[in-house]
Design a protein around this motif. Structure first.
Motif, PDB file in Angstrom:
ATOM      1  N   TRP A 159      18.635  73.880 -22.563  1.00  0.00           N
ATOM      2  CA  TRP A 159      19.635  72.895 -22.138  1.00  0.00           C
ATOM      3  C   TRP A 159      20.530  72.481 -23.298  1.00  0.00           C
ATOM      4  O   TRP A 159      21.727  72.310 -23.147  1.00  0.00           O
ATOM      5  CB  TRP A 159      18.982  71.656 -21.544  1.00  0.00           C
ATOM      6  N   SER A 162      22.969  75.073 -23.621  1.00  0.00           N
ATOM      7  CA  SER A 162      23.871  75.021 -22.461  1.00  0.00           C
ATOM      8  C   SER A 162      24.907  73.937 -22.642  1.00  0.00           C
ATOM      9  O   SER A 162      26.105  74.150 -22.432  1.00  0.00           O
ATOM     10  CB  SER A 162      23.072  74.733 -21.182  1.00  0.00           C
ATOM     11  N   LYS A 206      25.079  65.290 -18.997  1.00  0.00           N
ATOM     12  CA  LYS A 206      24.376  65.938 -20.109  1.00  0.00           C
ATOM     13  C   LYS A 206      23.902  64.917 -21.142  1.00  0.00           C
ATOM     14  O   LYS A 206      22.802  65.017 -21.665  1.00  0.00           O
ATOM     15  CB  LYS A 206      25.292  66.983 -20.764  1.00  0.00           C
ATOM     16  N   SER A 265      21.595  75.857 -16.019  1.00  0.00           N
ATOM     17  CA  SER A 265      21.154  74.706 -16.817  1.00  0.00           C
ATOM     18  C   SER A 265      19.678  74.399 -16.659  1.00  0.00           C
ATOM     19  O   SER A 265      19.074  73.745 -17.506  1.00  0.00           O
ATOM     20  CB  SER A 265      21.962  73.463 -16.429  1.00  0.00           C
ATOM     21  N   VAL A 288      23.956  80.519 -23.103  1.00  0.00           N
ATOM     22  CA  VAL A 288      23.568  79.610 -22.017  1.00  0.00           C
ATOM     23  C   VAL A 288      22.680  80.277 -20.992  1.00  0.00           C
ATOM     24  O   VAL A 288      21.628  79.772 -20.634  1.00  0.00           O
ATOM     25  CB  VAL A 288      24.820  79.026 -21.324  1.00  0.00           C
TER      26      VAL A 288
END
Length: 469
Positions: free
Chosen positions: A9, A12, A109, A134, A467
């Motif tokens: 994450w 990402s 996020k 994600s 990602v």
């Protein structure tokens, strides 16, 4: 968030933050603003709430919903939430406006480590690949399977966009697609049949030539990446490789294939012939020119229909038609735009289940009818069209039937399901730059699209390394 996903994450978020920061105006900025031009200042005709549910324990589960609908759209959301809350004593939903889709994603996020974020979030369609990669969501398919929820009650052509590997990761919420708007009054004056709008590129050009007189220019199409994506789908052409990014993750842009070259050559020729105006990237500018009677043909979202018709008033008669395509195009159709609802997996299971109850409520015909009539977005539920409010709205705005017919005429394929890639927001901006280069004469269609495809492919490569893995 699950610990095993923490590292992925972070990567990402960092990569996607760069994508978002590179983007200017998004589809949401344009289309939500257009759809927000409804005439009502306060939602009326609200469906009667269900009988309030009692809970023996007296406990209330709170659901936080982050959304990006401002203005009249936000008022409609607030009313839907009020309807639900008044009928569910054990669940209370709080809808919070978080700005544009890009802004909302950035806030999401930032909230993950502290778990201060939402239970569910509205994300634009071009964010789909990123949301799946994600690992921060619970696929909606989990709740659909547990509840044996009947998906056949929803529109297949809308569900198809959000279906990946046979699973629904999100539930569609606000849905639109582009249609052609034309001035029926000017068509009559030019000796054109107002009941037979042009359907092909050549027919649009011929009509635009006949209409370009007495201070009127035949057409004006915004240099909008979303339109190019739609022109590809309408020709049955894929926008990225690997089945439009659906068979497996996209690794290459197909923006420089014949579908794109032919479309930009057509648009460029109309501008050169002075039968089309170049008004830049913003659909607001082409819309204003159309409403003022300065151009006779334009393209815009179905969600803009009510605002356009209301703005025109009795100045002229507004006609609507399917998106045009080349005469030799393969079978295709339109791709849905808008956004869907995602469930965050870092929230307690009880909270997620409560949010699912709210999502089912939103999908009810009565609520979908309310949403459609107040915003202009498609109902996602088929039976919403049987609701008196929708039928009455169709009589007031018969042009919307074109949008419904176009959606239903679209045959589901990899092309019409729509492309998916993790760098879609940035790819759309790159395409708009290529469109500008062609229309202003800086590059040929092939040269501009070759450069754009190469640039997008490089962005995809970086995304897939940082990602998607």
């Amino acid at each position: 968030m699950n610990k095993k996903y923490a590292k992925s994450w972070v990567l990402s978020a960092a990569a996607f933050m760069m994508v978002l920061s590179a983007c200017g105006q998004t589809a949401q900025t344009r289309n939500s603003a257009a759809a927000g031009t409804t005439s009502s200042s306060q939602p009326t005709g609200v469906p009667s709430p269900e009988t309030k549910k009692e809970t023996p324990s007296g406990e209330v589960t709170k659901v936080v919903w982050w959304h990006s609908m401002g203005g009249e759209l936000g008022k409609a959301i607030d009313q839907l939430v009020a309807n639900f809350n008044s009928s569910h004593k054990d669940i209370q939903v709080e809808a919070i406006f978080q700005g544009t889709y890009d802004e909302s994603l950035n806030k999401m996020k930032a909230s993950l480590d502290s778990k201060s974020g939402p239970t569910m979030i509205q994300v634009y369609e071009i964010g789909s690949r990123f949301m799946i990669d994600s690992k921060a969501i619970t696929p909606m398919q989990k709740f659909i399977d547990q509840d044996k929820f009947d998906l056949t009650q929803l529109e297949e052509n809308i569900l198809s966009y959000y279906t990946f590997d046979g699973q629904l990761y999100s539930i569609p919420f606000n849905t639109s697609n582009p249609i052609m708007y034309y001035n029926k009054t000017l068509f009559k004056k030019a000796g054109l049949d107002p009941e037979k709008p042009p359907a092909t590129y050549d027919e649009v050009t011929a009509a635009a030539k006949a209409l370009s007189k007495d201070g009127v220019t035949g057409a004006s199409f915004a240099l909008y990446g979303w339109f190019m994506e739609q022109f590809f789908a309408n020709q049955g052409a894929e926008y990225v490789n690997n089945g439009n990014g659906r068979t497996s993750s996209a690794t290459e842009s197909l923006a420089n294939t014949e579908a794109g070259i032919q479309t930009l050559a057509w648009m460029k020729q109309m501008v050169d012939d002075k039968v089309a105006l170049n008004l830049g990237r913003k659909t607001d500018d082409t819309k204003k020119a159309f409403v003022a009677g300065q151009v006779a043909i334009t393209l815009d979202s179905t969600a803009s229909l009510r605002g356009i018709v209301d703005a025109v008033g009795d100045k002229f008669e507004v006609g609507t038609a399917f998106l045009p395509k080349p005469a030799n195009a393969k079978e295709g159709g339109v791709v849905v735009g808008g956004a869907s609802l995602y469930m965050m997996n870092n929230r307690p299971e009880a909270e997620q289940k409560a949010a699912w109850e709210f999502i089912k409520f939103l999908a009810m015909p009565e609520q979908q009818a309310f949403w459609n009539t107040k915003t202009g977005y498609f109902p996602i539920t088929k039976k919403a069209y049987d609701q008196p409010a929708v039928q009455e709205n169709m009589k007031k705005f018969p042009q919307f039937q074109t949008a419904v017919n176009q959606l239903h005429a679209t045959k589901v394929s990899k092309a019409t399901q729509g492309a998916v890639m993790g760098v879609f927001p940035e790819a759309r901006q790159i395409m708009e730059g290529a469109m500008e280069e062609v229309i202003t004469g800086l590059k040929s269609p092939k040269d501009a699209l070759d450069a754009a495809a190469s640039n997008i492919t490089k962005k995809i490569e970086v995304y897939n390394k940082t990602v998607a893995k």
